[in-house]
Design a protein around this motif. Structure first.
Motif, short mmCIF file in Angstrom:
data_model
loop_
_atom_site.label_atom_id
_atom_site.label_comp_id
_atom_site.label_asym_id
_atom_site.label_seq_id
_atom_site.Cartn_x
_atom_site.Cartn_y
_atom_site.Cartn_z
N GLY A 15 0.79 -1.23 0.00
CA GLY A 15 0.00 0.00 0.00
C GLY A 15 0.81 1.26 0.00
N ALA A 16 1.96 1.25 -0.72
CA ALA A 16 2.76 2.48 -0.82
C ALA A 16 1.87 3.56 -1.42
N LYS A 17 1.77 4.69 -0.70
CA LYS A 17 0.75 5.66 -1.08
C LYS A 17 1.14 6.46 -2.31
N VAL A 29 4.13 7.57 -11.34
CA VAL A 29 3.48 7.51 -10.03
C VAL A 29 3.11 6.07 -9.73
N ARG A 30 3.12 5.73 -8.47
CA ARG A 30 2.71 4.40 -8.15
C ARG A 30 1.66 4.45 -7.04
N SER A 31 0.80 3.50 -7.06
CA SER A 31 -0.16 3.42 -5.98
C SER A 31 -0.32 1.95 -5.64
N THR A 35 6.78 -3.02 -5.72
CA THR A 35 7.86 -4.01 -5.65
C THR A 35 9.20 -3.29 -5.80
N ALA A 36 9.93 -3.19 -4.70
CA ALA A 36 11.20 -2.45 -4.72
C ALA A 36 12.35 -3.34 -5.16
N VAL A 37 12.25 -4.66 -4.89
CA VAL A 37 13.29 -5.61 -5.32
C VAL A 37 12.59 -6.85 -5.86
N GLY A 54 23.62 1.29 -9.13
CA GLY A 54 22.47 1.57 -9.98
C GLY A 54 21.95 2.95 -9.64
N PRO A 55 21.07 3.49 -10.48
CA PRO A 55 20.56 4.83 -10.22
C PRO A 55 19.69 4.88 -8.97
N SER A 56 19.43 6.09 -8.51
CA SER A 56 18.64 6.27 -7.30
C SER A 56 17.29 5.55 -7.40
N GLY A 57 16.93 4.84 -6.34
CA GLY A 57 15.63 4.17 -6.30
C GLY A 57 15.62 2.79 -6.94
N CYS A 58 16.80 2.26 -7.31
CA CYS A 58 16.82 0.97 -8.01
C CYS A 58 16.71 -0.22 -7.06
N GLY A 59 16.75 0.04 -5.76
CA GLY A 59 16.54 -1.05 -4.80
C GLY A 59 17.81 -1.56 -4.14
N LYS A 60 18.94 -0.88 -4.35
CA LYS A 60 20.19 -1.38 -3.79
C LYS A 60 20.22 -1.28 -2.26
N SER A 61 19.77 -0.12 -1.72
CA SER A 61 19.77 0.02 -0.25
C SER A 61 18.76 -0.94 0.37
N ASP A 295 26.70 1.24 3.20
CA ASP A 295 25.72 1.94 2.36
C ASP A 295 26.20 3.35 2.05
N GLU A 296 26.70 3.55 0.84
CA GLU A 296 27.23 4.83 0.38
C GLU A 296 28.09 5.51 1.45
N PRO A 297 29.09 4.81 2.00
CA PRO A 297 29.80 5.38 3.15
C PRO A 297 30.64 6.59 2.81
#
Ligand code: ATP
Length: 513
Positions: A15-17, A29-31, A35-37, A54-61, A295-297
């Motif tokens: 339920g990611a808003k 937009v997603r509602s 699925t992040a990974v 990978g680019p920002s938001g690709c699920g690595k963190s 994580d991006e230290p």
């Protein structure tokens, strides 16, 4: 140290808003669930240095946080060593995480920050042989305080540390000497001996080792004498606090490895970014985890310090020989640090490979464009086999012919003599200015000292292309040049962006027709 196994790992945020977003982002937009990974599969060997990039938001963190246990795994299995850890608490996973923000305690000195985790943490108690405890005259083990603070005569030892004895088998002791090297005598004229504290075997009992040479841990038992088991079916071991001496030794070891011995009494406010980052690394090191998660230290550091710290982390990995997993969005960092790199996009693993393989054999157009600076050039082409050549027709209508046997082996269905829409990928350094070939018109010339970068356009195409020449060259805006491509270095992608070339170079006669 440990190997890791990630099997069909998914992360779905329920339920990611719907967010309020700019018009330009409409469509992204997603509602509902997000699925992040997706279906992350990987075997990581003990001691590897893996980089997630990978680019920002690709699920690595998110993936890293699932390994750390800070994020629940929606489905799939995660093993650290041979233990399934999906439901194991972060503190019990034997991992240490270093974040982008160093998260040091500002009111504590570096020493206190590094030792904090050990002070509140515990270590498994080991079986000890009580027969080695220092004894009193009656043969009973001496009281613990005496063992801790008492002293005994220092024995003479040979080069290997064996105690030297007289003819009767009694130990020989080290005689005290003055500055001139003469033996010191007491009032009775007898020699005075040097003293030493009791060693760990005498203080606590010698550590009992199993057949594998590792210390035997003490398993907890229930009232009936059965060994207690945790959720994963493994024995629960008795734990003890770290001793002050152990903590001190570990802090000083970490400080020495990181070169921050002089900073141990400083507080974070009095340190530079790089120094704080080292203290954060030290805090992870003293726990001697099986796996380091970073994580991006380095992202808070300036460019110069990043480069220095980059090689320091690589050296640290080499000296600790532990498994490292490192998250970054910087492909240069990934290429210079990783033994293997995982390239991700929109939650999906694109390719897992060594840095050179990613550069030489990208499996899709995304990886090809993401890895390498300057970025790879892409040309839309129509490709058609003509005997032993592949004729490529470009947006301006010109055609060039490539020798199929100088290229890597191409997917056979593309050799049917029909026209196929493909994307030609070629790095700037593999394009040559030549007498004949594809016509490009110069837009900008950049002289970089020993190299020249030409930015050029192709009639009928919107993209800008870059050509990297090893020499100095002068061209002016609007100049027309002809270029050819280094056939063994080109890449070709199909309409699904997948590479259609094999890693092997084509051998004469390898195609069926
Ligand atoms: P960055 O480099 O920006 O940190 P990343 O590759 O590490 O990016 P993640 O932080 O793993 O990306 O996030 C992956 C996706 O999951 C992003 O689209 C993010 O918005 C989304 N996401 C992360 N946490 C949550 C959450 N708690 N609820 C919903 N969506 C989330």
């Amino acid at each position: 140290m440990a190997n890791l196994s990630l099997r069909q790992i998914y992360k779905v945020y329920k339920g990611a808003k719907k967010k309020k977003i700019k018009k330009s982002e409409a469509g992204k937009v997603r509602s509902g669930d997000f699925t992040a990974v997706q279906d992350f599969n990987m075997e990581i060997e003990d001691g590897e240095f893996i980089v997630f990039v990978g680019p920002s938001g690709c699920g690595k963190s998110t993936t890293l946080r699932m390994i750390a246990g800070l994020e629940e795994i929606t489905s799939g299995e995660l093993y650290i060593g041979d233990t399934l850890v999906n439901d194991v608490e972060p503190k019990d996973r034997d991992i240490a995480m270093v974040f982008q923000s160093y998260a040091l305690y500002p009111h504590m000195t570096a020493y206190q920050n590094i030792s904090f985790g050990l002070k509140i943490g515990k270590t498994p108690a080991v079986e000890r042989d009580k027969s080695t405890l220092v004894k009193d005259k009656k043969g009973k083990p001496k009281f613990i305080l005496f063992r801790l603070f008492g002293k005994t005569l220092k024995e003479q030892t040979d080069e290997d540390g064996n105690i030297l004895t007289d003819a009767d088998g009694n130990p020989l002791y080290v005689v005290k000497r003055n500055k001139a090297g003469e033996e010191i005598k007491n009032k009775k004229g007898e020699p005075v001996f040097e003293k030493r504290g009791y060693n760990d075997d005498e203080k606590y009992g010698a550590i009992i080792k199993g057949e594998d040479g590792k210390p035997v841990l003490i398993a907890k038992k229930d009232k009936d004498g059965n060994i207690k088991l945790d959720k994963t079916g493994k024995p629960v071991f008795k734990m003890r606090k770290w001793t002050k001496q152990e903590i001190d030794a570990k802090v000083r070891w970490a400080a020495k490895v990181l070169g921050v011995e002089d900073l141990l009494q400083s507080k974070p406010a009095a340190m530079s970014g790089g120094q704080r980052q080292r203290i954060a690394l030290g805090r992870a090191m003293v726990r001697e985890p099986k796996v380091f998660l970073l994580d991006e230290p380095l992202s808070n550091l300036d460019a110069k310090l990043r480069t220095t710290m980059r090689s320091e982390i690589v050296n640290l990995h080499e000296s600790l020989k532990a498994t490292f997993i490192y998250v970054t969005h910087d492909q240069v960092e990934a290429m210079t640090m990783g033994t293997r790199i995982v390239v991700m996009k929109l939650g999906i693993v694109q390719q897992i490979d060594t840095p050179t393989n990613l550069f030489d054999y990208p499996e899709n157009k995304f990886v090809a464009g993401f890895i390498g600076t300057p970025q790879m050039n892409f040309f839309d082409v129509k490709a058609k086999r003509v005997k032993d050549n592949l004729a490529l027709t470009f947006a301006n209508g010109e055609s060039i012919s490539l020798d199929l046997y100088k290229m890597r082996k191409i997917r056979e269905d593309l050799l049917d003599g029909q026209e196929h829409s493909l994307v030609l990928g070629v790095r700037g350094e593999h394009i040559n200015v030549s007498e004949k070939g594809l016509t490009l018109s110069i837009n900008i010339t950049e002289l970089l000292g020993s190299e020249t970068h030409l930015f050029a356009e192709l009639e009928g195409a919107e993209t800008k292309y870059i050509i990297c020449l090893k020499d100095r060259a002068v061209y002016y805006k609007g100049d027309k040049i002809k270029v050819s491509f280094n056939e063994s270095k080109i890449h070709l992608f199909d309409t699904d962006d997948k590479s259609v070339l094999d890693r092997e170079t084509a051998q004469q006669g390898c195609y069926n027709n």
